[in-house]
Write a protein that holds these residues in place. Structure first.
Motif: not given
Length: 396
Positions: A87, A217, A246, A294, A296-298, A301
Motif C-alpha cells: 500500500h 484516503h 478507510t 483504485d 474503491y478508494y475513489d 472519497r
C-alpha cells in the motif's frame, strides 16, 4: 448476617496523577447523551453503515477456517504486513520491508500509545498541533513527557498552521513532533510547502516525528502527502494509519505503523506489553481490503465529499459559521453567529433543543479559550440521517 463492606481510606487518589485530568472521554459522555435522548449522534466518528461486504466475508472466512483464531505473530500476520508495505509503495512510492519496518497494532490508538511510550522519557517535550485528538494528551502524560501545543488558527474559512509559531515552540528539550494530517478535528490538510517546512525543522533540530495519517484516503481537495517521503524524514518518522476510517470497520481495531527497523523495534518493545497481539482474523481481511482497486478508494472519497457538502450546507443554513474541511469526516463550526459563547454548554443542551449530538472542540485544546466557540460534527453517516439532522438544526 450481612457482612460489613470494607472501605479503603487513603490520602492519595486511586487514579495515577498523570491521568487525573482526563477522566471519562467526551465521546463517551456525548454518545451516552445521544442514547438517553434518542438523538442523532453526529459526535463520535464512526460510520452507521459497514464497509465492503467482500471484506466482511473475508473476516468470516478467516474465523471459520482457523486463520488468526489463536495468537497471531507479534508484528502482525505476514499477509497484512506485506499488504501494508505494498500500500505504501502503491500510493506514495515509499518502500518498506514488511518483515522489519511494519508493525500491526490494535488500531491507530495503540500505535500512538506504543510510539509515545517507547520514544519518550520523563521531561521530554512533545509538540502537538492543537486542537488535538484526545488520546495524544493522555499518552504524552502516561509517558511522563510534556505537551507543547501549537495552535491551528481559523483564517479565511479554514484552520492554518503558523510555521513561525511551530519553530518557536522547539527547545533543547523537544524530543518529538506529533503531527496529524489530515487533521482531526479541523479537517485541515497540511500543504506540501507546510510539510516541507516541518521536515526542514525536524532535520535541523534532529527531532523524531510521529505522524497520524488515519484519514489519508479522505482528502477532498488536493492529495495526501506522507511526511516520511520528504528529504531526511524517512529515518526519523513513525507513520501511523489504520483500517477503521478507510474501510468503515472501526470496531475491528486494525492499525499499523511503518518506520525504519530501529524505530519499529523500539515501538514493538512497548506494544508487546499493551495488547501483545489483537484482531487475528481481521488482519487477514484487511490484507485483502488494502488490495482493493483504485475505484474503491475513489468512490469512497467521493461519497464522503458529497456527505460533507450535505451537512456543511445544512449547518450554514442553520446559522453556524462553517469551516468546510479539506479532509477527514468532521466539520468544525463556530457557534458565535447563533449568539452562543460556550461550546460545551451548547453541546450538552443541543439534544434537548433539537435532537442532535455534537462534540465541543474546547476539550481538544490546552488553551480552552481558543476553542470555546467551536463545535465538531461527524458526517460519516447515511445521507438521510444527515438531511434529517440538518432539518432539526434549523430549529436553532
Amino acid at each position: 448476617m450481612t457482612p460489613m463492606s470494607a472501605s479503603v481510606s487513603s490520602d492519595r487518589p486511586f487514579l495515577n496523577r498523570r491521568l487525573a485530568a482526563f477522566g471519562t472521554t467526551i465521546f463517551a459522555e456525548m454518545s451516552a447523551l445521544a442514547v438517553r435522548t434518542g438523538s442523532i449522534n453526529l459526535g463520535q466518528g464512526f460510520p452507521d453503515t459497514d464497509g465492503p461486504a467482500q471484506i466482511a466475508e473475508a473476516a468470516s472466512r478467516a474465523v471459520l477456517t482457523g486463520l488468526g483464531n489463536q495468537y497471531p505473530p507479534g508484528p502482525g500476520v505476514p499477509e497484512l504486513r506485506t499488504a501494508i508495505a505494498a500500500h505504501q509503495q502503491r500510493f506514495y512510492g515509499l518502500g518498506y520491508d514488511p518483515d522489519t519496518e511494519v508493525l500491526v497494532t490494535a488500531g491507530a490508538t495503540e500505535a500512538i500509545a506504543a510510539a509515545l511510550l517507547a520514544l519518550l522519557e520523563p521531561g521530554d517535550e512533545v509538540i502537538a498541533l492543537e486542537p488535538y485528538y484526545d488520546s495524544y494528551a493522555a499518552c504524552i502524560a502516561m509517558a511522563g513527557a510534556v505537551r507543547v501545543p501549537v495552535t491551528l488558527r481559523p483564517h479565511a474559512g479554514s484552520f492554518v498552521l503558523d510555521l513561525d509559531e511551530l519553530r518557536a515552540a522547539v527547545t533543547p528539550r523537544t524530543r518529538l513532533l506529533l503531527l496529524n494530517t489530515p487533521h482531526n478535528p479541523t479537517g485541515t490538510v497540511l500543504t506540501p510547502a507546510e510539510l516541507a517546512a516541518v521536515a526542514e525543522l525536524a532535520v535541523e533540530r534532529d527531532l523524531l516525528v510521529v505522524t497520524d495519517e488515519v484519514y489519508e484516503h479522505l482528502v477532498f481537495e488536493g492529495a495526501h502527502t506522507p511526511l516520511a517521503g520528504l528529504p531526511g524524514m524517512r529515518e526519523r518518522t513513525v507513520t501511523i494509519s489504520s483500517a477503521g476510517k478507510t474501510f468503515s470497520f472501526t470496531g475491528w481495531k486494525v492499525g499499523w505503523l511503518t518506520a525504519p527497523p530501529e524505530l519499529v523495534t523500539a515501538v514493538r518493545s512497548a506494544k508487546q506489553f499493551l495488547t501483545y497481539v489483537s484482531s487475528g482474523p481481521f488482519q487477514y481481511a484487511i490484507a485483502e481490503a488494502l488490495a482493493l482497486p483504485d475505484a474503491y478508494y475513489d468512490t469512497f472519497r467521493a461519497d464522503l465529499a458529497a456527505k460533507r457538502d450535505i451537512l456543511a450546507d445544512g449547518l450554514a443554513a442553520a446559522g453556524f459559521e462553517v469551516f468546510r474541511p479539506q479532509g477527514t469526516y468532521f466539520i468544525t463550526t463556530d457557534i458565535t453567529p447563533l449568539g452562543e459563547k460556550d461550546g460545551l454548554a451548547f453541546c450538552r443542551a443541543l439534544p434537548e433543543r433539537c435532537g442532535v449530538v455534537a462534540i465541543p472542540n474546547q476539550v481538544f485544546y490546552d488553551d480552552k479559550a481558543a476553542g470555546a466557540t467551536q463545535v465538531r460534527w461527524a458526517f460519516c453517516k447515511r445521507e438521510d440521517v444527515l438531511r434529517e439532522a440538518a432539518e432539526r438544526l434549523r430549529r436553532l
